[in-house]
Write an enzyme that holds these catalytic residues in place. Sequence first.
Site: not given
Length: 427
Positions: A12, A15, A128, A204
């Site tokens: 938490l 994001v 995603e 990434k």
Amino acid sequence: MTGALAVGIAGLGTVGAGVVRLLADHAALIEARAGRKVTVVAVSARDRARNRGVSLEGLRWYDDPVALAADTKVDVVVELIGGADGPAHDLVMAALAAGKPVVTANKALIAMRGSALGAIEGASIRFEAAVAGGIPVIKALREGLAGDRIAGFAGIFNGTCNYILSRMRAEKLDFATVLADAQAQGYAEADPSFDIDGIDTAHKLAILAAIAFGREVDFGAVHVEGIRGVSALDIAFAEELGYRIKLLGIARATDAGIETRVHPAMVPLAAPLARVDGVNNAVVIEGDPVGQIVLQGRGAGAGPTASAVVADLIDLARGRAAPMLGVAPQALARRAAVPMAAHRGAYFLRLMVVDQPGVIADVTAVLRDHGISLESMLQHGRSPGDAVAVVLVTHVTQEAAMAAAITRLAALESVQVPPALIRIETA
């Protein structure tokens, strides 16, 4: 499916709180698009007393994230803890063992463990949010361009580095000054190495390359360099030559295999990536038959990343399915990784040399010996006996030849500091 999709969120932070907020603020819109309610029912975080700016009233709370995965009233687990190992990995494994789909923003986990996780029978993992925040680049490659053969892509995938390089250029500041200010403003971590040394971008890139080329995730094959060595002087020379310096993640399909590399690059001013400044991300994809497409937007932060997480939750609510890496695990190609030494391209080379007769002849002799030809050379002013900057721009040559030449140039008595080398790209 008419019942609500019950979501458990582990982590938490910025994001995680953003996902809770978005699901509440856009509840009606999300229900219309998902075909049913998407509701947070349980959470896991270390500090129950912390004020996260969102209401957590009525939610079941687990101190142990693995216990969250065992909650029989949780339909899908959202992992926002981070890290390739430890609690994040344990949570994901527990959720998959319980037959529950996982949504994650954890690029390290997917880059380091993605192939193994995807091979688990029945596993449903959506990620995603792991690449480029709110830019739907994974969906673009895996679904929107499913009928295209991808030749390659290049992108700016780290907002911290792009912010630093943009400010260095705009304000003519050195790297250390901008980094310190970025840390003070919260754009860079107290330990910024993950970002500025290129590791975040490499994670990434490894994920996107797997999807683009239908192969297993291969983080170990990525050549990684960061931006610590980029100087204000290099940025000024780049502007004079018609380039801007960006930290790029680049993947290309070649006859020899797949090339994946992360490093600072000189990008022509007219290219799409040259105009992407600040904390923004962007990617340029080349496909057949689509041609070139450009995706750009905010690559991090609560809003953009939460947007990507919720998009994955809507797909799950609708029952939309796609293989994790675009094809079934058994259909992943075994394509060779091209070593960095085999790369061919043009180069920017800056030398700090003693301003005396014969120095340029010595430098060009080294380049000649390694088969490297020059396109242009810059030197401003004279300062006999002192160190001056000399910039050389090469024609296309091989990386191995440049590396060998750099070693010899660094050993010249007239070269005062290690040579600075930046690759030139056309993205």
